[in-house]
Write a protein that holds these residues in place. Sequence first.
Motif, PDB file in Angstrom:
ATOM      1  N   ARG A 176      60.621  36.303  26.101  1.00  0.00           N
ATOM      2  CA  ARG A 176      60.080  37.661  26.090  1.00  0.00           C
ATOM      3  C   ARG A 176      58.604  37.615  25.728  1.00  0.00           C
ATOM      4  NH1 ARG A 176      59.941  40.349  20.732  1.00  0.00           N
ATOM      5  NH2 ARG A 176      60.090  38.671  19.215  1.00  0.00           N
TER       6      ARG A 176
ATOM      7  N   SER B  90      67.822  27.945  31.155  1.00  0.00           N
ATOM      8  CA  SER B  90      67.994  29.336  30.770  1.00  0.00           C
ATOM      9  C   SER B  90      67.507  29.520  29.335  1.00  0.00           C
ATOM     10  CB  SER B  90      69.476  29.724  30.870  1.00  0.00           C
ATOM     11  OG  SER B  90      69.679  31.010  30.330  1.00  0.00           O
TER      12      SER B  90
ATOM     13  N   ARG C  34      60.121  32.847  34.026  1.00  0.00           N
ATOM     14  CA  ARG C  34      61.587  32.924  34.040  1.00  0.00           C
ATOM     15  C   ARG C  34      62.137  32.351  35.359  1.00  0.00           C
ATOM     16  NH1 ARG C  34      62.281  37.885  32.376  1.00  0.00           N
ATOM     17  NH2 ARG C  34      62.771  37.288  30.253  1.00  0.00           N
ATOM     18  N   GLU C  35      61.528  32.709  36.485  1.00  0.00           N
ATOM     19  CA  GLU C  35      61.973  32.206  37.793  1.00  0.00           C
ATOM     20  C   GLU C  35      61.809  30.688  37.878  1.00  0.00           C
ATOM     21  OE1 GLU C  35      59.845  34.345  40.807  1.00  0.00           O
ATOM     22  OE2 GLU C  35      60.685  36.276  40.174  1.00  0.00           O
TER      23      GLU C  35
ATOM     24  N   CYS D  67      50.957  40.379  32.073  1.00  0.00           N
ATOM     25  CA  CYS D  67      51.802  39.523  31.242  1.00  0.00           C
ATOM     26  C   CYS D  67      53.244  39.572  31.715  1.00  0.00           C
ATOM     27  CB  CYS D  67      51.728  39.951  29.780  1.00  0.00           C
ATOM     28  SG  CYS D  67      50.139  39.650  29.017  1.00  0.00           S
ATOM     29  N   TYR D  68      53.728  40.763  32.076  1.00  0.00           N
ATOM     30  CA  TYR D  68      55.098  40.858  32.571  1.00  0.00           C
ATOM     31  C   TYR D  68      55.264  40.107  33.883  1.00  0.00           C
ATOM     32  CZ  TYR D  68      57.297  43.728  29.073  1.00  0.00           C
ATOM     33  OH  TYR D  68      57.857  44.152  27.910  1.00  0.00           O
ATOM     34  N   GLY D  69      54.238  40.120  34.727  1.00  0.00           N
ATOM     35  CA  GLY D  69      54.301  39.340  35.965  1.00  0.00           C
ATOM     36  C   GLY D  69      54.381  37.853  35.661  1.00  0.00           C
ATOM     37  N   SER D  70      53.593  37.405  34.698  1.00  0.00           N
ATOM     38  CA  SER D  70      53.630  35.996  34.305  1.00  0.00           C
ATOM     39  C   SER D  70      54.972  35.649  33.675  1.00  0.00           C
ATOM     40  CB  SER D  70      52.512  35.696  33.306  1.00  0.00           C
ATOM     41  OG  SER D  70      51.257  35.870  33.909  1.00  0.00           O
ATOM     42  N   LEU D  71      55.514  36.568  32.905  1.00  0.00           N
ATOM     43  CA  LEU D  71      56.822  36.345  32.281  1.00  0.00           C
ATOM     44  C   LEU D  71      57.890  36.180  33.357  1.00  0.00           C
ATOM     45  CD1 LEU D  71      58.399  36.290  29.563  1.00  0.00           C
ATOM     46  CD2 LEU D  71      58.775  38.735  29.902  1.00  0.00           C
ATOM     47  N   ASP D  72      57.853  37.019  34.374  1.00  0.00           N
ATOM     48  CA  ASP D  72      58.816  36.908  35.479  1.00  0.00           C
ATOM     49  C   ASP D  72      58.657  35.577  36.207  1.00  0.00           C
ATOM     50  OD1 ASP D  72      59.887  39.393  34.918  1.00  0.00           O
ATOM     51  OD2 ASP D  72      58.691  40.446  36.417  1.00  0.00           O
ATOM     52  N   GLU D  73      57.415  35.162  36.447  1.00  0.00           N
ATOM     53  CA  GLU D  73      57.172  33.880  37.117  1.00  0.00           C
ATOM     54  C   GLU D  73      57.709  32.718  36.290  1.00  0.00           C
ATOM     55  OE1 GLU D  73      53.078  33.354  38.144  1.00  0.00           O
ATOM     56  OE2 GLU D  73      53.010  35.203  39.307  1.00  0.00           O
TER      57      GLU D  73
END
Length: 90
Positions: free
Chosen positions: A37, A32, A23-24, A15-21
């Motif tokens: 989160r 923005s 956001r990018e 999930c954190y990887g998907s969140l980073d993707e």
Amino acid sequence: MSDVARNQVEDFPKCYGSLDELREALVGAGVSLPGLRLDPASFADGDGIPLFDLGRCNMTNAARLVEALRRGVSPPGTPTTTPAPARQGS
């Protein structure tokens, strides 16, 4: 620990990887979302589906998000691949 709870714990890093993707991709579109989160409550509800909290955004970012979505989404029924160019006769 139930199987659902175990899966949630195992999926947390994904999930954190998907969140980073996400956001990018948003930053790449000029959007923005400071409140973006993982929703911690969704890990506790037992259905095994973690949720992303997109947070709040101002009108400028909402307009940028709309513009990015309209640019990047094909109308329903549109092929997602580009056909190969036609070969010219020999």
